[in-house]
Design a protein around this motif. Structure first.
Motif: not given
Length: 337
Positions: A197-211
């Motif tokens: 679950a921490d991987y999922r949330s971390g990846l979502a954060t990265i993708r939002e920040a990348a956008a």
């Protein structure tokens, strides 16, 4: 999906009488039976085959497996020299190199190495980011670089990597600051969170920040560093991983499991545990085999290879990531050894 293996380059992972050249033989076998990447890690804390030396040996000996670091500690080396070394390995491998980097960790896993490298512990993350930026400037043919901490005039002509712009650079770590830096400056993410679950949330954060930074979602490769062992059952696997953890870190498995991703049990249990991370978004797995001795490593390699066909994205998407691992209390980060 890419499924890779971390090679046992540290002597803590060997038995008495193991020939260091057996690590190269193990790598060639891993490539032959279907692993798509071969990774090495980096440290001065315990004796090991030096990371870039190992990659230089692998580059001409392998044919198609990607090569990587998990993770390289750039502060251990002079920054211009390591740029030349990485470009050379990328050229010798035909563009098969990926470089995951880290800045080290507090305690005996970090500060002593900075002392040996004659560099200050303070502002280590800024130094890491500027070192990576320097590499890219060198590979692009720049003749100077002026960061806050890393500054050079009259840079020499650099060895050209196989790929224009050089090999992709990944970042380890899952702190909020690391997620932000990954999104803005790096080509991949290689953490080891104990909970999918921490991987999922971390990846979502990265993708939002990348956008927000104007980068496409696919600009950052979602990778995962995870220790695995296939055994007769979970209890047997944990028992052997406890031996491994104490040999490599000087800590029991239960402490390590609060820090790093660990998956063990039967073949079905390991497939489900890895599948939970794939369902959370991981697309390049770097598997560290929890076994002591090169013969035992090869046995685990064969067992894990039998799981590769089960780890398709489609099959993993249906797994409930909340049931794949027990609840664990987050703790301090730890290095890879």
């Amino acid at each position: 999906m890419d499924i890779g293996v971390l090679l046992p380059t540290g002597t803590a992972q060997w038995e008495a009488g193991d020939d260091p050249r057996g690590v190269l033989a193990l790598a060639l076998w891993a490539e032959r039976i279907g692993f798509s990447s071969l990774f090495v890690n980096d440290s001065l804390i315990s004796p090991r085959i030096e990371a870039l030396t190992m990659l230089a040996a692998l580059a001409p000996a392998t044919e198609h497996a990607h090569l990587g670091t998990g993770a390289l500690l750039p502060f251990l080396r002079r920054p211009v020299q390591v740029a030349q070394s990485l470009a050379s390995i990328d050229a010798l491998s035909g563009g098969r190199l990926a470089v995951a980097v880290g800045a080290g960790f507090p305690g005996r896993f970090g500060r002593p190495m900075y002392t040996l490298s004659e560099l200050p512990w303070e502002r280590r993350f800024r130094r890491l980011d500027e070192t990576v930026a320097l590499w890219r400037a060198l590979w692009a043919g720049d003749t100077s670089f002026h960061g806050e901490l890393v500054r050079f005039d009259d840079l020499p002509p650099a060895t050209k990597p196989f790929r224009a712009g050089g090999p992709p650079i990944w970042l380890g770590g899952a702190t909020p600051a690391a997620l932000s830096r990954t999104a803005k400056h790096y080509d991949g993410w290689l953490p080891y969170p104990p909970d999918p679950a921490d991987y999922r949330s971390g990846l979502a954060t990265i993708r939002e920040a990348a956008a927000l930074a104007g980068r496409p979602a696919e600009a950052v490769t979602p990778a995962l560093f995870v220790t695995v062992r296939v055994d007769t059952d979970e209890a047997a696997g944990r028992s052997q991983l406890d031996v491994y953890s104490r040999a490599n870190y000087g800590m029991p498995l239960e402490e390590l499991r609060t820090i790093q991703a660990v998956v063990t049990g039967t073949a079905e249990q390991v497939a489900a545990g890895l599948g939970a991370y794939i369902a959370a978004g991981a697309r390049h797995l770097v598997l560290r085999l929890g076994a002591i001795g090169l013969a035992a490593q090869e046995e685990q390699l064969d067992r894990v290879a039998a799981l590769i066909d089960r780890l398709s994205v489609a099959d993993c998407a249906a797994w409930d990531h909340t049931s794949a691992a027990p609840d664990r209390t987050p703790a301090r980060p730890a290095p890879r050894t």
